[in-house]
Design a protein around this motif. Structure first.
Motif, PDB file in Angstrom:
ATOM      1  N   ALA A 129       0.825  -1.209   0.000  1.00 39.52           N
ATOM      2  CA  ALA A 129       0.000   0.000   0.000  1.00 39.52           C
ATOM      3  C   ALA A 129       0.853   1.250   0.000  1.00 39.52           C
ATOM      4  CB  ALA A 129      -0.924  -0.003   1.222  1.00 39.52           C
ATOM      5  N   SER A 130       1.929   1.250   0.785  1.00 45.64           N
ATOM      6  CA  SER A 130       2.781   2.432   0.833  1.00 45.64           C
ATOM      7  C   SER A 130       3.420   2.693  -0.522  1.00 45.64           C
ATOM      8  CB  SER A 130       3.869   2.260   1.901  1.00 45.64           C
ATOM      9  OG  SER A 130       4.817   1.272   1.507  1.00 45.64           O
ATOM     10  N   ARG A 131       3.775   1.618  -1.235  1.00 49.10           N
ATOM     11  CA  ARG A 131       4.346   1.780  -2.569  1.00 49.10           C
ATOM     12  C   ARG A 131       3.316   2.344  -3.540  1.00 49.10           C
ATOM     13  NH1 ARG A 131       9.603   2.198  -1.948  1.00 49.10           N
ATOM     14  NH2 ARG A 131      10.600   0.314  -1.149  1.00 49.10           N
ATOM     15  N   LEU A 132       2.101   1.798  -3.473  1.00 51.59           N
ATOM     16  CA  LEU A 132       1.054   2.255  -4.383  1.00 51.59           C
ATOM     17  C   LEU A 132       0.697   3.715  -4.143  1.00 51.59           C
ATOM     18  CD1 LEU A 132      -1.388  -0.772  -4.432  1.00 51.59           C
ATOM     19  CD2 LEU A 132      -0.153   0.137  -6.392  1.00 51.59           C
ATOM     20  N   LEU A 133       0.512   4.064  -2.872  1.00 49.88           N
ATOM     21  CA  LEU A 133       0.050   5.403  -2.552  1.00 49.88           C
ATOM     22  C   LEU A 133       1.130   6.462  -2.750  1.00 49.88           C
ATOM     23  CD1 LEU A 133      -2.019   4.635   0.657  1.00 49.88           C
ATOM     24  CD2 LEU A 133      -2.842   4.924  -1.667  1.00 49.88           C
ATOM     25  N   ALA A 134       2.400   6.023  -2.826  1.00 49.24           N
ATOM     26  CA  ALA A 134       3.485   6.981  -2.999  1.00 49.24           C
ATOM     27  C   ALA A 134       3.827   7.240  -4.460  1.00 49.24           C
ATOM     28  CB  ALA A 134       4.736   6.464  -2.274  1.00 49.24           C
ATOM     29  N   PRO A 140      -6.126  13.954 -12.734  1.00 43.68           N
ATOM     30  CA  PRO A 140      -7.128  12.947 -12.400  1.00 43.68           C
ATOM     31  C   PRO A 140      -7.720  12.317 -13.644  1.00 43.68           C
ATOM     32  CG  PRO A 140      -7.510  14.992 -11.202  1.00 43.68           C
ATOM     33  CD  PRO A 140      -6.449  15.272 -12.199  1.00 43.68           C
ATOM     34  N   ARG A 141      -7.957  11.036 -13.581  1.00 45.67           N
ATOM     35  CA  ARG A 141      -8.549  10.321 -14.701  1.00 45.67           C
ATOM     36  C   ARG A 141      -9.995   9.971 -14.385  1.00 45.67           C
ATOM     37  NH1 ARG A 141      -3.855   5.811 -15.982  1.00 45.67           N
ATOM     38  NH2 ARG A 141      -2.115   7.252 -16.166  1.00 45.67           N
ATOM     39  N   PRO A 142     -10.840   9.870 -15.408  1.00 45.64           N
ATOM     40  CA  PRO A 142     -12.217   9.437 -15.164  1.00 45.64           C
ATOM     41  C   PRO A 142     -12.255   8.057 -14.533  1.00 45.64           C
ATOM     42  CG  PRO A 142     -11.974  10.347 -17.365  1.00 45.64           C
ATOM     43  CD  PRO A 142     -10.593  10.216 -16.806  1.00 45.64           C
ATOM     44  N   LEU A 143     -13.235   7.825 -13.667  1.00 46.09           N
ATOM     45  CA  LEU A 143     -13.304   6.567 -12.931  1.00 46.09           C
ATOM     46  C   LEU A 143     -14.166   5.515 -13.605  1.00 46.09           C
ATOM     47  CD1 LEU A 143     -13.713   7.953  -9.322  1.00 46.09           C
ATOM     48  CD2 LEU A 143     -11.643   7.312 -10.522  1.00 46.09           C
ATOM     49  N   GLU A 144     -14.704   5.825 -14.786  1.00 46.15           N
ATOM     50  CA  GLU A 144     -15.617   4.857 -15.395  1.00 46.15           C
ATOM     51  C   GLU A 144     -14.920   3.516 -15.626  1.00 46.15           C
ATOM     52  OE1 GLU A 144     -18.662   7.244 -14.948  1.00 46.15           O
ATOM     53  OE2 GLU A 144     -18.819   5.267 -15.881  1.00 46.15           O
ATOM     54  N   GLN A 187      -2.035  12.824   3.240  1.00 44.81           N
ATOM     55  CA  GLN A 187      -0.688  12.564   2.742  1.00 44.81           C
ATOM     56  C   GLN A 187      -0.666  12.420   1.226  1.00 44.81           C
ATOM     57  OE1 GLN A 187       1.435   9.449   4.901  1.00 44.81           O
ATOM     58  NE2 GLN A 187       0.193   9.847   6.702  1.00 44.81           N
ATOM     59  N   LEU A 188      -1.821  12.291   0.606  1.00 45.71           N
ATOM     60  CA  LEU A 188      -1.909  12.160  -0.849  1.00 45.71           C
ATOM     61  C   LEU A 188      -2.154  13.520  -1.490  1.00 45.71           C
ATOM     62  CD1 LEU A 188      -4.241   9.050  -1.134  1.00 45.71           C
ATOM     63  CD2 LEU A 188      -1.804   9.090  -1.561  1.00 45.71           C
ATOM     64  N   PRO A 189      -1.707  13.686  -2.741  1.00 48.22           N
ATOM     65  CA  PRO A 189      -2.123  14.894  -3.471  1.00 48.22           C
ATOM     66  C   PRO A 189      -3.641  14.937  -3.544  1.00 48.22           C
ATOM     67  CG  PRO A 189      -0.433  13.674  -4.678  1.00 48.22           C
ATOM     68  CD  PRO A 189      -0.871  12.795  -3.549  1.00 48.22           C
ATOM     69  N   GLN A 190      -4.211  16.143  -3.432  1.00 48.24           N
ATOM     70  CA  GLN A 190      -5.662  16.235  -3.292  1.00 48.24           C
ATOM     71  C   GLN A 190      -6.437  15.571  -4.437  1.00 48.24           C
ATOM     72  OE1 GLN A 190      -8.039  20.102  -3.023  1.00 48.24           O
ATOM     73  NE2 GLN A 190      -7.766  19.558  -0.889  1.00 48.24           N
ATOM     74  N   PRO A 191      -6.053  15.773  -5.705  1.00 45.27           N
ATOM     75  CA  PRO A 191      -6.840  15.089  -6.745  1.00 45.27           C
ATOM     76  C   PRO A 191      -6.833  13.576  -6.581  1.00 45.27           C
ATOM     77  CG  PRO A 191      -5.495  16.820  -7.698  1.00 45.27           C
ATOM     78  CD  PRO A 191      -5.049  16.676  -6.283  1.00 45.27           C
ATOM     79  N   ARG A 192      -5.670  13.002  -6.211  1.00 43.73           N
ATOM     80  CA  ARG A 192      -5.601  11.551  -6.072  1.00 43.73           C
ATOM     81  C   ARG A 192      -6.396  11.082  -4.863  1.00 43.73           C
ATOM     82  NH1 ARG A 192      -5.261   7.623  -9.598  1.00 43.73           N
ATOM     83  NH2 ARG A 192      -4.355   5.709  -8.764  1.00 43.73           N
ATOM     84  N   ALA A 193      -6.345  11.834  -3.777  1.00 50.08           N
ATOM     85  CA  ALA A 193      -7.124  11.462  -2.588  1.00 50.08           C
ATOM     86  C   ALA A 193      -8.609  11.407  -2.925  1.00 50.08           C
ATOM     87  CB  ALA A 193      -6.876  12.463  -1.458  1.00 50.08           C
TER      88      ALA A 193
END
Length: 369
Positions: A129-134, A140-144, A187-193
């Protein structure tokens, strides 16, 4: 008891040292002592987890003077994992101490071995998880389509929230869980959070729909299971929704960041989101003015008008394409706004008249097809 509280107060310092360059001086004996302290904290957790007053006292002492994301009582039960993960991430740890750490993780002490020896599994999961979240992210990409990495991050967050939910006693420690969630997401950039939270809520919605569709027996015997599932979903979705709605600025940024189709889907399933989202669209729509020279609605003030006319119309259209309940709520809101604005029947006088006319025309065309 005061001696125990003073010992617990040292945990944040121990974890801070494990992430610093000071570990370059650690030998195997120092590492063993650190691990022994974490096992002691884990023992305190197991001993006091069913005693609310002591849990509260230990939680208060843990939070004293912490500069970063706050620790809480549930973290006492995961001290060996927290220390192990911090040390594995720290390149300053000498080879001998690192070898000793890996050996202790692969062969935990007898006191740690129980009916659920999950230490190594949890450690590996949080390492991933730490690797993924870092990982660095772009726009931001569409979530469809829900990219695999985003789905993995959302699933990890849901899994961790479920663990926290199981940890909390019936008396409730929702504030601690929300505090933990805020620390993680900030701890994440706002768009990614925002993407991760939206994906987590979407996965919860899909999982709930799948269970309800596939879990009904002919005799209706799965009713209790469905009710339990709904309660579990609420337990996990609650902190996510509280985090989003706890700040108007945050919720506004969340709605600006994500596409209207996704927001409509979430508002249709989570009733807590629909009214605040409509209120936000109302505020944004009020900052549009009609330009007779261009024959269109334009932003009256660039620093206040968040959406263009086309974006506002598209978002209301998405809401009206959702569930019947959401469509009715949206149309009722638009009709009320139109009436309050003068109840005009022609275009160009009220933004709400024009939005309502566009939405109703779109719905008529869909009905005719």
């Amino acid at each position: 008891m005061e001696a125990v509280l003073e010992q617990v107060e040292q945990l944040p310092a121990l974890l801070a040292v494990s992430r610093s360059a000071l570990v370059r001086d650690w030998d195997s004996l120092t590492l063993d002592r650190a691990l022994e302290w974490t096992r002691y904290f884990q023992h305190l957790h197991n001993r006091f987890r069913t005693r609310p007053r002591l849990r509260e006292a230990l939680g208060r002492r843990l939070r004293r003077g912490q500069p970063g994301p706050l620790l809480s009582f549930p973290q006492l039960g995961r001290c060996p994992q927290l220390l192990g993960l911090a040390l594995l991430e720290n390149r300053a740890l000498p080879p001998a101490a690192c070898h000793r750490l890996l050996h202790s993780l692969l062969q935990p002490a007898a006191a740690e071995v129980g009916p659920e020896p999950r230490s190594l599994v949890l450690l590996a999961r949080r390492k991933a998880a730490s690797r993924l979240l870092a990982l660095p992210r772009g726009l931001p990409r569409p979530l469809e389509g829900m990219e695999p990495q985003l789905q993995a991050e959302a699933q990890l967050l849901l899994s961790r929230l479920r663990e926290e939910g199981q940890e909390v006693e019936p008396a409730g420690e929702a504030a601690e869980r929300l505090r933990w969630l805020s620390g993680v997401l900030e701890q994440l950039p706002q768009p990614r959070a925002f993407e991760v939270v939206a994906a987590a809520l979407l996965l919860l919605r899909r999982g709930s729909a799948a269970e309800q569709a596939g879990g009904r027996g002919r005799d209706g015997s799965s009713l209790d299971g469905n009710q339990a599932s709904a309660a579990g979903e609420e337990c996990v979705a609650g902190p996510l929704l509280s985090w989003l709605l706890g700040s108007l600025e945050r919720f506004s940024a969340f709605c600006l960041c994500l596409p209207g189709s996704l927001l409509a889907s979430l508002a249709g399933h989570y009733s807590q989101l629909s009214r605040p989202y409509l209120d936000l669209l109302t505020v944004w729509g009020c900052h549009l003015l009609y330009d007779p020279l261009q024959g269109r609605w334009v932003k009256s003030c660039l620093d206040k008008a968040q959406l263009s006319w086309e974006e506002l119309r598209e978002r209301f259209s998405c809401l009206c394409q959702g569930s019947a309940l959401l469509r009715g709520q949206t149309q009722a809101a638009l009709k009320l706004l139109k009436a309050q604005d003068g109840d005009f029947k022609v275009r160009g006088l009220s933004v709400w008249t024009d939005v309502l006319m566009e939405v109703e025309e779109s719905l008529r065309k869909e009905a005719e097809c």
